[in-house]
Design an enzyme around this catalytic site. Sequence first.
Site, short mmCIF file in Angstrom:
data_model
loop_
_atom_site.label_atom_id
_atom_site.label_comp_id
_atom_site.label_asym_id
_atom_site.label_seq_id
_atom_site.Cartn_x
_atom_site.Cartn_y
_atom_site.Cartn_z
N GLU A 260 0.84 -1.20 0.00
CA GLU A 260 0.00 0.00 0.00
C GLU A 260 0.87 1.26 0.00
OE1 GLU A 260 -3.90 -1.58 2.50
OE2 GLU A 260 -2.37 -0.45 3.56
N CYS A 261 0.61 2.18 -0.89
CA CYS A 261 1.20 3.51 -0.94
C CYS A 261 2.73 3.47 -0.90
CB CYS A 261 0.62 4.39 0.16
SG CYS A 261 0.78 6.17 -0.18
N GLY A 262 3.33 3.71 0.27
CA GLY A 262 4.78 3.64 0.36
C GLY A 262 5.31 2.29 -0.09
#
Length: 459
Positions: free
Chosen positions: A331-333
């Site tokens: 997720e994301c990072g």
Amino acid sequence: MIEEINIPRILISGTGSGAGKTTLTIGITRALQARGLKVSTFKCGPDYLDPTYHSYVTGKTCQNLDGWLMGKEAVISSFLSASKDTDIAIIEGVMGLFDGHSANSEAGSSAEIAKWLGVPTFVTIDASGMAGTFAAIASGMKNYDLDVPIRGFFANYIGSKNHLSILESASTPLKVLGGFPKSYDQSFPERHLGLHSANSEILSAEKLLFWQNLCEEWLDLDEILKIASSAPPLSVTSKKETPGKQNNCKIGIAYDEAFHFYYEDNLNRLKQEGAELIFFSPIRDKDLPEVDGIYFGGGYPELFADQLSKNSVLIEKIKNFASAEKPIYAECGGLMYLSSEIQNVKGEIFDMLGLIPGKTVMSSKLKSLGYVEVHTEKRTILGEAGIRFRGHQFRYSDLLIENEEDSLYSYHIRKRKSEQTTKEGYTVSNVLASYVHAHWASNPNIPKNFLDSCRRLSH
């Protein structure tokens, strides 16, 4: 069987962002700890950063409570679970008290949480340069929705003890329980891209003691505790104890300075479904633990891109894990780490894993913010096609892909305030990565499905 549980509790809300909710929450927490009380903290909304501040102070994970992401049952369940063996629970609100799903709805707001949990609520008002107007704002807040259990006010950014006395004598509908003078030299420093996780530099012992002493001097802590103890019992349906599921699936959790944005509820749901969580550091560890699947959360890989890029031994082992078609969820990072490279705001480029095609380009401008709903268009490691869940985006980067193919995408994402959908959910073999921070309370089948995929594909 209905069981009633008594938990002293308060919710610290405000008239808007920047009113001083976080500082008050931290200060009151420290002051009550100094009295020997066990304090549990919570944060309304999807924010990852304020919870790191509260967790740092209490030494206990701060849980998120988000009505839109989680729903009422999950909010109450998470609150009760995390409040066990505690003397008082302190909940920090999000934005203004009534700010939520839209200007005409309290869904996703602090007010919604206050109602669901029957929690005595205090409103923090920026009182700089005010006298009678403070009372007008307080009256408006109190009378806007009489079902919200507002029990008092805090006056922030006041000029002096005399100023506080003037506000306390104003015709407010409820008592002013104190406030903080302007103390900009003791405020928390500006954070990376507006955000930064708590650490010993930001929350120094001296600074924490300052806010603790300020609470003891300027707030009516005895009255606050009295009001907290007046909270009504929470009625819950007690369930029969069932044997815990056997820990027969090992999940690697990337956790260090670069990756630490996880909803605690997601991790708990994995454990409840039989996962053993094994934490490792993509920055420092050379060995990938023996696991059946990997979960990369969000964080700040761009700040640690040099160290991440230089840990070539671990990078190779993660690539081999992916080549063996074992599940990786990011997720994301985590998505940024799985991309081919990260280009920071200075234009510096650092090689990453390359499991997801495309490069991550950082910007000084916010690229996406807000709640989203996800619909899966094909089978993924989270389950069959057609799964729906909710999440949140907050990012300052874009993933740039030169040769896009439809087979790369597995999500359709709809922003909360829009009917338009966009393609996302980057899938290569059994790697699934997205900018969406998913909250699995919105679909409790997801952690089970993920573990089923890990068990099936680990052999």
